[in-house]
Design a protein around this motif. Structure first.
Motif, PDB file in Angstrom:
ATOM      1  N   ASP A  99       0.853  -1.183   0.000  1.00 15.58           N
ATOM      2  CA  ASP A  99       0.000   0.000   0.000  1.00 15.58           C
ATOM      3  C   ASP A  99       0.896   1.243   0.000  1.00 15.58           C
ATOM      4  O   ASP A  99       1.684   1.464   0.933  1.00 15.58           O
ATOM      5  N   ALA A 100       0.789   2.050  -1.049  1.00 14.74           N
ATOM      6  CA  ALA A 100       1.699   3.190  -1.243  1.00 14.74           C
ATOM      7  C   ALA A 100       1.614   4.210  -0.114  1.00 14.74           C
ATOM      8  O   ALA A 100       2.556   4.979   0.106  1.00 14.74           O
ATOM      9  N   ARG A 101       0.506   4.234   0.619  1.00 15.67           N
ATOM     10  CA  ARG A 101       0.353   5.198   1.714  1.00 15.67           C
ATOM     11  C   ARG A 101       1.362   4.954   2.829  1.00 15.67           C
ATOM     12  O   ARG A 101       1.603   5.845   3.654  1.00 15.67           O
ATOM     13  N   PHE A 102       1.955   3.749   2.851  1.00 20.03           N
ATOM     14  CA  PHE A 102       2.881   3.420   3.929  1.00 20.03           C
ATOM     15  C   PHE A 102       4.335   3.392   3.480  1.00 20.03           C
ATOM     16  O   PHE A 102       5.214   3.028   4.261  1.00 20.03           O
ATOM     17  N   LEU A 103       4.583   3.758   2.258  1.00 19.45           N
ATOM     18  CA  LEU A 103       5.954   3.741   1.756  1.00 19.45           C
ATOM     19  C   LEU A 103       6.658   5.058   2.075  1.00 19.45           C
ATOM     20  O   LEU A 103       6.113   6.135   1.862  1.00 19.45           O
ATOM     21  N   ARG A 104       7.853   4.943   2.594  1.00 15.16           N
ATOM     22  CA  ARG A 104       8.700   6.098   2.844  1.00 15.16           C
ATOM     23  C   ARG A 104      10.063   5.824   2.216  1.00 15.16           C
ATOM     24  O   ARG A 104      10.618   4.736   2.392  1.00 15.16           O
ATOM     25  N   PRO A 105      10.643   6.770   1.496  1.00 17.17           N
ATOM     26  CA  PRO A 105      11.877   6.514   0.738  1.00 17.17           C
ATOM     27  C   PRO A 105      13.038   6.033   1.592  1.00 17.17           C
ATOM     28  O   PRO A 105      13.849   5.240   1.152  1.00 17.17           O
ATOM     29  N   THR A 106      13.134   6.508   2.826  1.00 16.35           N
ATOM     30  CA  THR A 106      14.315   6.205   3.636  1.00 16.35           C
ATOM     31  C   THR A 106      14.013   5.254   4.794  1.00 16.35           C
ATOM     32  O   THR A 106      14.848   5.075   5.667  1.00 16.35           O
ATOM     33  N   GLU A 107      12.830   4.665   4.820  1.00 16.55           N
ATOM     34  CA  GLU A 107      12.453   3.837   5.958  1.00 16.55           C
ATOM     35  C   GLU A 107      12.149   2.408   5.538  1.00 16.55           C
ATOM     36  O   GLU A 107      11.713   2.150   4.421  1.00 16.55           O
ATOM     37  N   HIS A 108      12.394   1.484   6.456  1.00 16.63           N
ATOM     38  CA  HIS A 108      11.996   0.104   6.298  1.00 16.63           C
ATOM     39  C   HIS A 108      10.846  -0.184   7.258  1.00 16.63           C
ATOM     40  O   HIS A 108      10.501   0.627   8.114  1.00 16.63           O
ATOM     41  N   PHE A 109      10.280  -1.369   7.110  1.00 17.28           N
ATOM     42  CA  PHE A 109       9.198  -1.794   7.982  1.00 17.28           C
ATOM     43  C   PHE A 109       9.751  -2.711   9.076  1.00 17.28           C
ATOM     44  O   PHE A 109      10.883  -3.183   9.011  1.00 17.28           O
ATOM     45  N   ASP A 110       8.898  -2.962  10.073  1.00 19.21           N
ATOM     46  CA  ASP A 110       9.291  -3.830  11.185  1.00 19.21           C
ATOM     47  C   ASP A 110       8.820  -5.265  10.995  1.00 19.21           C
ATOM     48  O   ASP A 110       9.543  -6.206  11.332  1.00 19.21           O
ATOM     49  N   ILE A 111       7.588  -5.433  10.483  1.00 23.04           N
ATOM     50  CA  ILE A 111       6.962  -6.761  10.457  1.00 23.04           C
ATOM     51  C   ILE A 111       6.320  -7.011   9.102  1.00 23.04           C
ATOM     52  O   ILE A 111       5.589  -6.153   8.583  1.00 23.04           O
ATOM     53  N   PHE A 112       6.572  -8.190   8.566  1.00 21.55           N
ATOM     54  CA  PHE A 112       5.974  -8.643   7.308  1.00 21.55           C
ATOM     55  C   PHE A 112       5.347  -9.988   7.622  1.00 21.55           C
ATOM     56  O   PHE A 112       6.050 -10.958   7.858  1.00 21.55           O
ATOM     57  N   THR A 113       4.008 -10.085   7.616  1.00 21.08           N
ATOM     58  CA  THR A 113       3.373 -11.320   8.063  1.00 21.08           C
ATOM     59  C   THR A 113       2.120 -11.686   7.280  1.00 21.08           C
ATOM     60  O   THR A 113       1.396 -12.589   7.677  1.00 21.08           O
ATOM     61  N   HIS A 114       1.864 -11.002   6.164  1.00 18.50           N
ATOM     62  CA  HIS A 114       0.703 -11.355   5.336  1.00 18.50           C
ATOM     63  C   HIS A 114       1.114 -12.296   4.210  1.00 18.50           C
ATOM     64  O   HIS A 114       2.281 -12.418   3.871  1.00 18.50           O
ATOM     65  N   HIS A 115       0.101 -12.966   3.657  1.00 16.35           N
ATOM     66  CA  HIS A 115       0.357 -13.914   2.573  1.00 16.35           C
ATOM     67  C   HIS A 115       1.159 -13.259   1.455  1.00 16.35           C
ATOM     68  O   HIS A 115       0.812 -12.177   0.973  1.00 16.35           O
ATOM     69  N   SER A 116       2.216 -13.936   1.041  1.00 21.70           N
ATOM     70  CA  SER A 116       2.985 -13.493  -0.110  1.00 21.70           C
ATOM     71  C   SER A 116       3.611 -14.720  -0.749  1.00 21.70           C
ATOM     72  O   SER A 116       3.674 -15.798  -0.144  1.00 21.70           O
ATOM     73  N   ARG A 117       4.066 -14.545  -1.977  1.00 24.37           N
ATOM     74  CA  ARG A 117       4.880 -15.575  -2.620  1.00 24.37           C
ATOM     75  C   ARG A 117       6.309 -15.079  -2.533  1.00 24.37           C
ATOM     76  O   ARG A 117       6.627 -13.979  -2.986  1.00 24.37           O
ATOM     77  N   PHE A 118       7.179 -15.880  -1.933  1.00 21.31           N
ATOM     78  CA  PHE A 118       8.481 -15.391  -1.508  1.00 21.31           C
ATOM     79  C   PHE A 118       9.301 -14.856  -2.679  1.00 21.31           C
ATOM     80  O   PHE A 118       9.510 -15.537  -3.677  1.00 21.31           O
ATOM     81  N   GLY A 119       9.725 -13.617  -2.530  1.00 20.74           N
ATOM     82  CA  GLY A 119      10.629 -12.974  -3.473  1.00 20.74           C
ATOM     83  C   GLY A 119      11.736 -12.320  -2.681  1.00 20.74           C
ATOM     84  O   GLY A 119      11.536 -11.232  -2.129  1.00 20.74           O
TER      85      GLY A 119
END
Length: 388
Positions: A99-119
């Motif tokens: 979701d682009a509303r949560f993207l910041r150019p210089t920041e990373h996230f803390d938790i990734f836990t939703h369904h994804s296909r690993f890349g």
């Protein structure tokens, strides 16, 4: 420990006793970071950055709830999808799935836990370098039976019952695994391999499966085993340097045992499913061996004590929160799982413990948008001040 540290320890210990059972699961979220060594006698520092590969029908919703609950209480930033609860999939994850509303150019996230296909490359784009990566596996025959009935593949996927499907010979089933359209583009044979990124037309390639297993060995710090959930969570707590209170759980997305929600398979049918899901079988056997070795290194006696402690915490959490377990009204309908009615006057933590994934995702988005709007206001203020 110096005098000041001793006094701090006694104060915190008294606070924990005073707050009682509720705060085993709530206050502990706050105090652990600062006083972990005084309270637990260890020198490790709790880790906050985690990627969890949420593999379909591997008990992953239970693990996801633990991570969402902990992150929500600590106001951590999540990698969240544009809509629903999938980050891409069936396409491998990339930053464009967020979701682009949560993207910041210089920041990373803390938790990734939703369904994804690993890349792996996409995960590196959004998670910091010290991220711990965790996955989960399940015995393939059990996984496929659960998948088939949960997603009602007898209607939309393969248009026949699982028992009837197993009347096909093995080569026909393997051909289906490679060439049959996956339900929703996502669901089908060799689900673990597919979620980990392997293309369906490579399921029967020994070299490709070996490469996938090698990649998973390299990328993941822990691969949990669904059949040993408590043991897996003890290892997760050790990896992340979290107290066991923070991985206590109530099982989510559990199906009733009646025939409408499950298919009882013979030993021969189970073996046929393992062979038809050959890539998954090899992944499972590899990581089950690795898991057993890890438990041996941890110490089986110590593990038994920790599992007993976690089970006790789960019982306390259930007593605190759950008034009634509600079976699905009709097991033949979509997604037939138990739900929970919480106790009257139960603390807020109980609402989170049993919250359904989509609702919890909406809650995370709402809270995260509130935090990010404050950041935007602050950035605007600072930029305006600099311009003056």
């Amino acid at each position: 420990m110096n005098t000041k540290a001793r006094l701090t320890f006694l104060l915190i210990f008294a606070t924990i006793l005073g707050y009682g059972v509720i705060n085993i699961f709530q206050r502990n979220e706050i105090i652990t970071d600062i006083y972990h060594e005084q309270l637990f006698g260890t020198k490790c520092i709790p880790k906050e950055h985690i990627f969890f590969l949420k593999v379909h029908k591997c008990g992953s919703s239970t693990v996801q709830n633990i991570l969402m609950r902990r992150g929500y209480l600590r106001e951590k930033n999540f990698v969240l999808p544009k809509e629903g609860h999938y980050l891409g999939h069936p396409e491998p994850f990339s930053k464009s799935c967020v979701d682009a509303r949560f993207l910041r150019p210089t920041e990373h996230f803390d938790i990734f836990t939703h369904h994804s296909r690993f890349g792996p490359a996409g995960v590196t784009e959004v998670m910091p370098s010290d991220v711990k990566k965790v996955a989960i596996v399940r015995e393939p025959a059990k996984l496929f039976e659960s998948l088939y009935n949960y997603y009602k593949l007898n209607r939309g996927g393969y248009a026949t019952s699982l028992k009837a499907l197993l009347q096909y010979d093995l080569q026909q089933l393997k051909s289906m695994a490679k060439y049959h359209q996956r339900w929703g583009g996502r669901i089908g044979f060799n689900q673990m391999a597919f979620d980990a990124g392997l293309a369906a037309n490579k399921f029967d390639s020994k070299d490709e499966v070996d490469t996938l297993i090698g990649m998973m060995d390299t990328e993941f710090d822990l691969v949990m085993v669904s059949e040993h959930m408590e043991v897996s969570l003890v290892l997760l707590a050790e990896l992340m340097c979290w107290p066991l209170e923070q991985v206590a759980f109530i099982k989510l997305n559990a199906r009733p045992s009646n025939s409408g929600a499950r298919t009882v398979l013979t030993d021969e049918e189970k073996e046929k499913l393992r062979q038809a899901n050959g890539a998954d079988a090899r992944i499972y056997e590899h990581f089950k061996r690795k898991f057993r070795k890890r438990v041996d290194e941890y110490g089986r006696a110590n593990m038994a004590r920790k599992v007993a402690e976690l089970k006790g915490l789960n019982e306390k959490l259930t007593a605190l929160c759950i008034d009634k377990v509600i079976p699905p009204e009709d097991a033949s309908k979509d997604y037939p799982v138990f739900t929970y009615q919480i106790n009257d006057g139960a603390p807020d933590i109980c609402k989170l413990v049993v919250m359904e994934e989509l609702k919890f995702t909406d809650l995370l988005k709402q809270r995260q948008l509130e935090r990010f709007s404050h950041f935007d206001d602050f950035d605007y203020f600072m930029n305006a001040a600099a311009a003056d």
